[in-house]
Design a protein around this motif. Structure first.
Motif, PDB file in Angstrom:
ATOM      1  N   TRP A   1       0.835  -1.210   0.000  1.00  0.00           N
ATOM      2  CA  TRP A   1       0.000   0.000   0.000  1.00  0.00           C
ATOM      3  C   TRP A   1       0.867   1.257   0.000  1.00  0.00           C
ATOM      4  O   TRP A   1       0.527   2.246  -0.659  1.00  0.00           O
ATOM      5  CB  TRP A   1      -0.920  -0.004   1.229  1.00  0.00           C
ATOM      6  N   GLU A   2       1.985   1.202   0.713  1.00  0.00           N
ATOM      7  CA  GLU A   2       2.900   2.346   0.727  1.00  0.00           C
ATOM      8  C   GLU A   2       3.493   2.582  -0.657  1.00  0.00           C
ATOM      9  O   GLU A   2       3.596   3.728  -1.111  1.00  0.00           O
ATOM     10  CB  GLU A   2       4.011   2.100   1.753  1.00  0.00           C
ATOM     11  N   GLU A   3       3.868   1.513  -1.331  1.00  0.00           N
ATOM     12  CA  GLU A   3       4.446   1.635  -2.670  1.00  0.00           C
ATOM     13  C   GLU A   3       3.450   2.222  -3.665  1.00  0.00           C
ATOM     14  O   GLU A   3       3.826   2.966  -4.578  1.00  0.00           O
ATOM     15  CB  GLU A   3       4.913   0.251  -3.144  1.00  0.00           C
ATOM     16  N   LEU A   4       2.175   1.904  -3.472  1.00  0.00           N
ATOM     17  CA  LEU A   4       1.140   2.396  -4.379  1.00  0.00           C
ATOM     18  C   LEU A   4       0.529   3.724  -3.914  1.00  0.00           C
ATOM     19  O   LEU A   4      -0.306   4.296  -4.617  1.00  0.00           O
ATOM     20  CB  LEU A   4       0.023   1.357  -4.519  1.00  0.00           C
ATOM     21  N   GLY A   5       0.929   4.195  -2.723  1.00  0.00           N
ATOM     22  CA  GLY A   5       0.371   5.437  -2.205  1.00  0.00           C
ATOM     23  C   GLY A   5      -1.060   5.288  -1.743  1.00  0.00           C
ATOM     24  O   GLY A   5      -1.863   6.226  -1.855  1.00  0.00           O
ATOM     25  N   ILE A   6      -1.406   4.126  -1.190  1.00  0.00           N
ATOM     26  CA  ILE A   6      -2.773   3.845  -0.761  1.00  0.00           C
ATOM     27  C   ILE A   6      -2.883   3.931   0.757  1.00  0.00           C
ATOM     28  O   ILE A   6      -1.998   3.478   1.482  1.00  0.00           O
ATOM     29  CB  ILE A   6      -3.201   2.438  -1.256  1.00  0.00           C
ATOM     30  N   ASP A   7      -3.981   4.523   1.228  1.00  0.00           N
ATOM     31  CA  ASP A   7      -4.260   4.606   2.655  1.00  0.00           C
ATOM     32  C   ASP A   7      -4.851   3.270   3.107  1.00  0.00           C
ATOM     33  O   ASP A   7      -5.983   2.925   2.758  1.00  0.00           O
ATOM     34  CB  ASP A   7      -5.243   5.739   2.926  1.00  0.00           C
ATOM     35  N   ALA A   8      -4.086   2.495   3.901  1.00  0.00           N
ATOM     36  CA  ALA A   8      -4.524   1.162   4.315  1.00  0.00           C
ATOM     37  C   ALA A   8      -5.765   1.200   5.186  1.00  0.00           C
ATOM     38  O   ALA A   8      -6.467   0.189   5.309  1.00  0.00           O
ATOM     39  CB  ALA A   8      -3.396   0.450   5.055  1.00  0.00           C
TER      40      ALA A   8
ATOM     41  N   ASP B   1     -10.220  -0.952  -2.090  1.00  0.00           N
ATOM     42  CA  ASP B   1     -10.700  -1.312  -3.423  1.00  0.00           C
ATOM     43  C   ASP B   1     -10.917  -0.074  -4.291  1.00  0.00           C
ATOM     44  O   ASP B   1     -10.550  -0.051  -5.469  1.00  0.00           O
ATOM     45  CB  ASP B   1     -12.004  -2.111  -3.325  1.00  0.00           C
ATOM     46  N   ALA B   2     -11.509   0.960  -3.710  1.00  0.00           N
ATOM     47  CA  ALA B   2     -11.760   2.189  -4.465  1.00  0.00           C
ATOM     48  C   ALA B   2     -10.450   2.845  -4.874  1.00  0.00           C
ATOM     49  O   ALA B   2     -10.316   3.361  -5.992  1.00  0.00           O
ATOM     50  CB  ALA B   2     -12.604   3.153  -3.637  1.00  0.00           C
ATOM     51  N   GLN B   3      -9.474   2.817  -3.983  1.00  0.00           N
ATOM     52  CA  GLN B   3      -8.177   3.409  -4.311  1.00  0.00           C
ATOM     53  C   GLN B   3      -7.444   2.604  -5.377  1.00  0.00           C
ATOM     54  O   GLN B   3      -6.780   3.172  -6.249  1.00  0.00           O
ATOM     55  CB  GLN B   3      -7.315   3.498  -3.042  1.00  0.00           C
ATOM     56  N   LEU B   4      -7.581   1.273  -5.318  1.00  0.00           N
ATOM     57  CA  LEU B   4      -6.922   0.435  -6.317  1.00  0.00           C
ATOM     58  C   LEU B   4      -7.490   0.673  -7.710  1.00  0.00           C
ATOM     59  O   LEU B   4      -6.775   0.553  -8.715  1.00  0.00           O
ATOM     60  CB  LEU B   4      -7.071  -1.040  -5.949  1.00  0.00           C
ATOM     61  N   ASP B   5      -8.765   1.008  -7.783  1.00  0.00           N
ATOM     62  CA  ASP B   5      -9.390   1.267  -9.084  1.00  0.00           C
ATOM     63  C   ASP B   5      -8.708   2.418  -9.821  1.00  0.00           C
ATOM     64  O   ASP B   5      -8.756   2.503 -11.054  1.00  0.00           O
ATOM     65  CB  ASP B   5     -10.880   1.588  -8.907  1.00  0.00           C
ATOM     66  N   ALA B   6      -8.073   3.289  -9.050  1.00  0.00           N
ATOM     67  CA  ALA B   6      -7.418   4.454  -9.653  1.00  0.00           C
ATOM     68  C   ALA B   6      -5.946   4.200  -9.953  1.00  0.00           C
ATOM     69  O   ALA B   6      -5.256   5.072 -10.492  1.00  0.00           O
ATOM     70  CB  ALA B   6      -7.564   5.664  -8.728  1.00  0.00           C
ATOM     71  N   VAL B   7      -5.458   3.015  -9.623  1.00  0.00           N
ATOM     72  CA  VAL B   7      -4.057   2.671  -9.852  1.00  0.00           C
ATOM     73  C   VAL B   7      -3.913   1.972 -11.195  1.00  0.00           C
ATOM     74  O   VAL B   7      -4.640   1.033 -11.496  1.00  0.00           O
ATOM     75  CB  VAL B   7      -3.525   1.754  -8.729  1.00  0.00           C
ATOM     76  N   GLY B   8      -2.982   2.399 -12.003  1.00  0.00           N
ATOM     77  CA  GLY B   8      -2.768   1.790 -13.312  1.00  0.00           C
ATOM     78  C   GLY B   8      -2.185   0.384 -13.204  1.00  0.00           C
ATOM     79  O   GLY B   8      -1.443   0.075 -12.264  1.00  0.00           O
ATOM     80  N   GLU B   9      -2.502  -0.434 -14.198  1.00  0.00           N
ATOM     81  CA  GLU B   9      -2.022  -1.818 -14.197  1.00  0.00           C
ATOM     82  C   GLU B   9      -0.501  -1.881 -14.202  1.00  0.00           C
ATOM     83  O   GLU B   9       0.096  -2.759 -13.561  1.00  0.00           O
ATOM     84  CB  GLU B   9      -2.577  -2.556 -15.419  1.00  0.00           C
ATOM     85  N   GLU B  10       0.141  -0.960 -14.895  1.00  0.00           N
ATOM     86  CA  GLU B  10       1.599  -1.002 -14.981  1.00  0.00           C
ATOM     87  C   GLU B  10       2.241  -0.781 -13.609  1.00  0.00           C
ATOM     88  O   GLU B  10       3.295  -1.352 -13.302  1.00  0.00           O
ATOM     89  CB  GLU B  10       2.122   0.028 -15.981  1.00  0.00           C
ATOM     90  N   ARG B  11       1.617   0.027 -12.755  1.00  0.00           N
ATOM     91  CA  ARG B  11       2.158   0.241 -11.413  1.00  0.00           C
ATOM     92  C   ARG B  11       2.009  -1.008 -10.542  1.00  0.00           C
ATOM     93  O   ARG B  11       2.878  -1.318  -9.730  1.00  0.00           O
ATOM     94  CB  ARG B  11       1.458   1.429 -10.744  1.00  0.00           C
ATOM     95  N   ILE B  12       0.922  -1.715 -10.724  1.00  0.00           N
ATOM     96  CA  ILE B  12       0.726  -2.950  -9.968  1.00  0.00           C
ATOM     97  C   ILE B  12       1.734  -4.007 -10.413  1.00  0.00           C
ATOM     98  O   ILE B  12       2.366  -4.675  -9.597  1.00  0.00           O
ATOM     99  CB  ILE B  12      -0.715  -3.471 -10.136  1.00  0.00           C
ATOM    100  N   ARG B  13       1.928  -4.128 -11.722  1.00  0.00           N
ATOM    101  CA  ARG B  13       2.889  -5.121 -12.227  1.00  0.00           C
ATOM    102  C   ARG B  13       4.317  -4.815 -11.780  1.00  0.00           C
ATOM    103  O   ARG B  13       5.145  -5.722 -11.684  1.00  0.00           O
ATOM    104  CB  ARG B  13       2.819  -5.186 -13.750  1.00  0.00           C
ATOM    105  N   ALA B  14       4.597  -3.563 -11.493  1.00  0.00           N
ATOM    106  CA  ALA B  14       5.946  -3.171 -11.095  1.00  0.00           C
ATOM    107  C   ALA B  14       6.192  -3.334  -9.597  1.00  0.00           C
ATOM    108  O   ALA B  14       7.299  -3.073  -9.123  1.00  0.00           O
ATOM    109  CB  ALA B  14       6.200  -1.718 -11.493  1.00  0.00           C
TER     110      ALA B  14
END
Length: 313
Positions: free
Chosen positions: A154-161, A166-179
Motif C-alpha cells: 500500500w505504501e508503494e502504491l500510495g494507498i491509505d490502508a 478497493d476504491a483506491q486500487l481502481d485508480a491505480v494503473g495496471e503497470e504500477r501494480i505489475r511493477a
C-alpha cells in the motif's frame, strides 16, 4: 551426493506447450516422493508463492500441537485487527468469530482464510514460523502476518490502508501494480518449485516433524475446497491434497498426488498470467494439465517393484 534421477521421458516440451496454449509463463517441479525421480521446467527459478506460504505455517502449528506445547481445542477470537475484508471465510465476517486453534489451521488451508492465518501467526509468532520454513529448505518464503506483508504494498502504491482500498486500487494503473516489488520474485520473499516439492515430500515422509504433526498437515491439506486447478487433472480414485495461491497475475498450486498402487508425487506449479484478474479458466486448466503431464512422466519412470518397498535413490 549424486543428483536425483530424472524421469525417463522428461515432459519439458509438453509442459511448455500447455503453458503456451494457455498464454501463461509456467514454472513447475514434480518429484516421486519414494524414488526421487524428478522433472520440471524452470524448477529452480524464484517464484511468488502467494498463499502457499500457509503450508509452513500449518506445519509450525502442527509441530507445536504434537509436542503438547499448544492446545488444539483452545478458543481464539478473530477480530477486526485480523480482518482485512473482502477475503474468504472469517476475513469477510462483519463480527468477531471464535474458534479453536485447530480450526484456525483448518480455515487457513481449506479455504485460504487470511484472517484465520493472521490469528494463527499471532499465536505462533513470526520467528517460530520462519524457523520452521528455513529448517525445511524454504528460507525466503514470506511468513509474516497479512498486514505486515501488505503494508509495504500500500505504501508503494500510495494507498491509505485504513481507507477504502478497493476504491483506491481502481485508480491505480495496471503497470504500477505489475511493477510492485511483491510481484517480483527477485526483490521480495519467494521460493522455488523445487523447494516447495521438497517441503511436501518431507511432510509426506514424516521427516518434517513428528509423525503426528506431519499426518495432521496432510489431513488438513486434503480438505482444500478448491477443485478447479491441480485436482481437476485426476479421476476420483486418485487422492490429492493441495494448497493454492493467487495474487495479481499469479496463479499457483502445489500438492501431493497419491495413486491406489501407492505411488506418491509432489508437484508445484506456478503461473504468471497476462491478466491481473484472479479468474482465468485457461490458466486453471493449465495447472491441472501440467500436473498430470509431470506425474505421468514420473509414473513411466517408476520401477516395477512396489513403491513402498524400494529404497529412495
Amino acid at each position: 551426493m549424486s543428483s536425483p534421477p530424472a524421469a525417463s521421458s522428461p515432459p519439458a516440451a509438453a509442459l511448455e506447450a500447455v503453458f503456451d496454449e494457455a498464454g501463461v509463463s509456467g514454472f513447475v517441479h514434480a518429484r516421486d516422493i519414494d524414488h526421487g525421480y524428478e522433472c520440471g521446467v524452470r524448477a529452480d527459478e524464484p517464484v511468488i508463492v502467494a498463499s502457499l506460504r500457509k503450508i509452513p505455517i500449518a506445519l509450525a502449528y502442527a509441530r507445536r500441537a504434537a509436542a503438547g506445547q499448544l492446545d488444539r481445542s483452545a478458543r481464539h477470537t478473530i477480530t477486526a485487527v485480523n480482518r482485512e475484508g473482502g477475503g474468504i471465510g472469517t476475513d469477510s465476517c462483519l463480527h468477531d468469530v471464535t474458534m479453536s486453534t485447530r480450526d484456525l489451521a483448518f480455515f487457513m488451508l481449506s479455504m485460504s482464510d487470511n484472517a484465520a492465518t493472521d490469528k494463527l501467526m499471532e499465536i505462533l509468532g513470526v520467528e517460530q514460523v520462519r524457523s520452521v520454513a528455513a529448517e525445511l529448505g524454504c528460507p525466503r518464503i514470506p511468513v509474516g502476518r497479512y498486514r505486515d506483508l501488505w503494508d509495504p504494498v500500500w505504501e508503494e502504491l500510495g494507498i491509505d490502508a485504513d481507507g477504502d482500498i478497493d476504491a483506491q486500487l481502481d485508480a491505480v494503473g495496471e503497470e504500477r501494480i505489475r511493477a510492485l516489488a511483491m510481484l517480483d520474485a527477485t526483490r521480495s520473499a519467494s521460493s522455488t518449485p523445487r523447494e516447495i516439492t521438497s517441503l511436501l515430500a518431507a511432510i509426506w515422509r514424516d521427516e518434517a516433524g513428528a509423525a503426528e504433526a506431519c499426518a495432521e498437515v496432510r489431513e488438513l491439506m486434503s480438505r482444500q475446497l478448491s477443485t478447479h486447478r491441480l485436482i481437476a487433472g485426476f479421476d476420483d480414485e486418485v487422492t490429492v491434497a493441495a494448497k493454492n495461491g493467487s495474487l495479481w497475475g499469479v496463479l499457483n498450486e502445489a500438492g501431493v498426488v497419491e495413486y491406489p498402487d501407492g505411488g506418491r508425487y509432489a508437484v508445484a506449479v506456478f503461473l504468471r498470467t497476462p491478466s491481473l484478474s484472479g479468474r482465468n479458466p485457461a490458466a486453471d486448466a493449465a495447472i491441472a494439465r501440467a500436473t498430470r503431464a509431470a506425474v505421468d512422466a514420473l509414473r513411466r519412470a517408476r520401477p516395477a517393484a512396489p513403491l513402498r518397498e524400494t529404497t529412495c535413490p
